[in-house]
Design an enzyme around this catalytic site. Structure first.
Site, mmCIF file in Angstrom:
data_model
loop_
_atom_site.group_PDB
_atom_site.id
_atom_site.type_symbol
_atom_site.label_atom_id
_atom_site.label_comp_id
_atom_site.label_asym_id
_atom_site.label_seq_id
_atom_site.Cartn_x
_atom_site.Cartn_y
_atom_site.Cartn_z
ATOM 1 C CE LYS A 271 -4.082 1.340 2.635
ATOM 2 N NZ LYS A 271 -4.644 1.236 3.978
HETATM 3 C C1 E4P Z 1 -8.154 1.580 4.101
HETATM 4 O O1 E4P Z 1 -7.257 1.146 3.394
HETATM 5 C C2 E4P Z 1 -8.066 2.953 4.700
HETATM 6 O O2 E4P Z 1 -6.816 3.154 5.313
HETATM 7 C C3 E4P Z 1 -9.204 3.172 5.676
HETATM 8 O O3 E4P Z 1 -10.404 2.695 5.115
HETATM 9 C C4 E4P Z 1 -9.325 4.619 6.084
HETATM 10 O O4 E4P Z 1 -10.495 4.764 6.863
HETATM 11 P P1 E4P Z 1 -10.674 6.084 7.756
HETATM 12 O O5 E4P Z 1 -10.962 7.237 6.825
HETATM 13 O O6 E4P Z 1 -11.850 5.771 8.661
HETATM 14 O O7 E4P Z 1 -9.380 6.263 8.511
#
Ligand code: E4P
Length: 204
Positions: free
Chosen positions: A84
């Site tokens: 990622k």
């Molecule tokens: C997933 O890969 C993201 O990091 C996550 O869904 C972010 O969610 P948030 O906006 O609640 O932190």
């Protein structure tokens, strides 16, 4: 139509993975911190349990670090590895280099269709538009998913849309209706997907 869980809590993941309805896991530095564990211990345990797709976020802005760490994680954890990276110039450069080596990359922190264009050109396997955070800023998060999905369909892009930052079950169904390939959500949202008052009434 794939469902990922957005958490690094291993016992909860294992419990939910055994439902047979979960296709992968997304983690991020905040979720890893919440788990209180070494990220690679989390990845190792999940891989050992057979989780087929684990997003492992690398926190740097140095292309060489993205690439060396990405290769090391892939070497360590094999086919379940998804690296990622953020949608930044360094992140996309690393995405290109890693995807050219056959390593799956999830480009995260996507907030516009134009960012999704660049990520697809960089060979991303997934882009993660943050629906909840777009909504938090009075824009339409599901519309962003629709725009990217349409754009990728028109352009026959191989990159898949992984709708992220989901806060409620309604957004889940709206994102799938809007064309997302995958959704990732907190466990609490997943658990609510089963619920309907008329099902309970029918059981009674
Ligand atoms: C997933 O890969 C993201 O990091 C996550 O869904 C972010 O969610 P948030 O906006 O609640 O932190």
């Amino acid at each position: 139509m794939k469902i990922f869980l957005d958490t690094a809590d291993v016992p909860t993941i294992v419990n939910h993975f055994d439902t047979g309805l979960i296709d992968g896991i997304t983690t991020n530095p905040t979720l890893i911190m919440k788990s209180g564990r070494n990220p690679e211990d989390v990845y190792r345990e999940l891989a050992g349990h057979g989780v087929p797709d684990i997003s492992m976020e690398i926190v740097t802005e140095d292309v060489d670090v993205f690439v060396s760490e990405g290769k090391r994680l892939k070497e360590e954890f094999g086919e379940c590895t998804t690296i990622k990276v953020p949608c930044t110039p360094a992140g996309l450069k690393a995405c290109k280099l890693l995807s050219d080596e056959g390593i799956r990359v999830n480009v995260t922190l996507i907030f516009s269709a134009t960012q999704a264009i660049l990520a697809a050109k960089a060979g991303a396997a997934y882009v993660s538009p943050f629906v909840g955070r777009v909504d938090d800023n009075s824009f339409d998060g599901v519309q962003l998913v629709k725009d990217i999905s349409l754009l990728y369909k028109e352009q026959l892009a191989r990159t898949q849309v992984l709708a992220a930052s989901l806060r409620d079950v309604r957004s889940v169904s709206e994102c799938f209706m809007g064309g997302t390939d995958i959704v990732t959500m907190p466990v609490a949202v997943f658990d609510k997907m089963y619920n309907h008052i008329l099902t309970d009434k029918g059981l009674d």
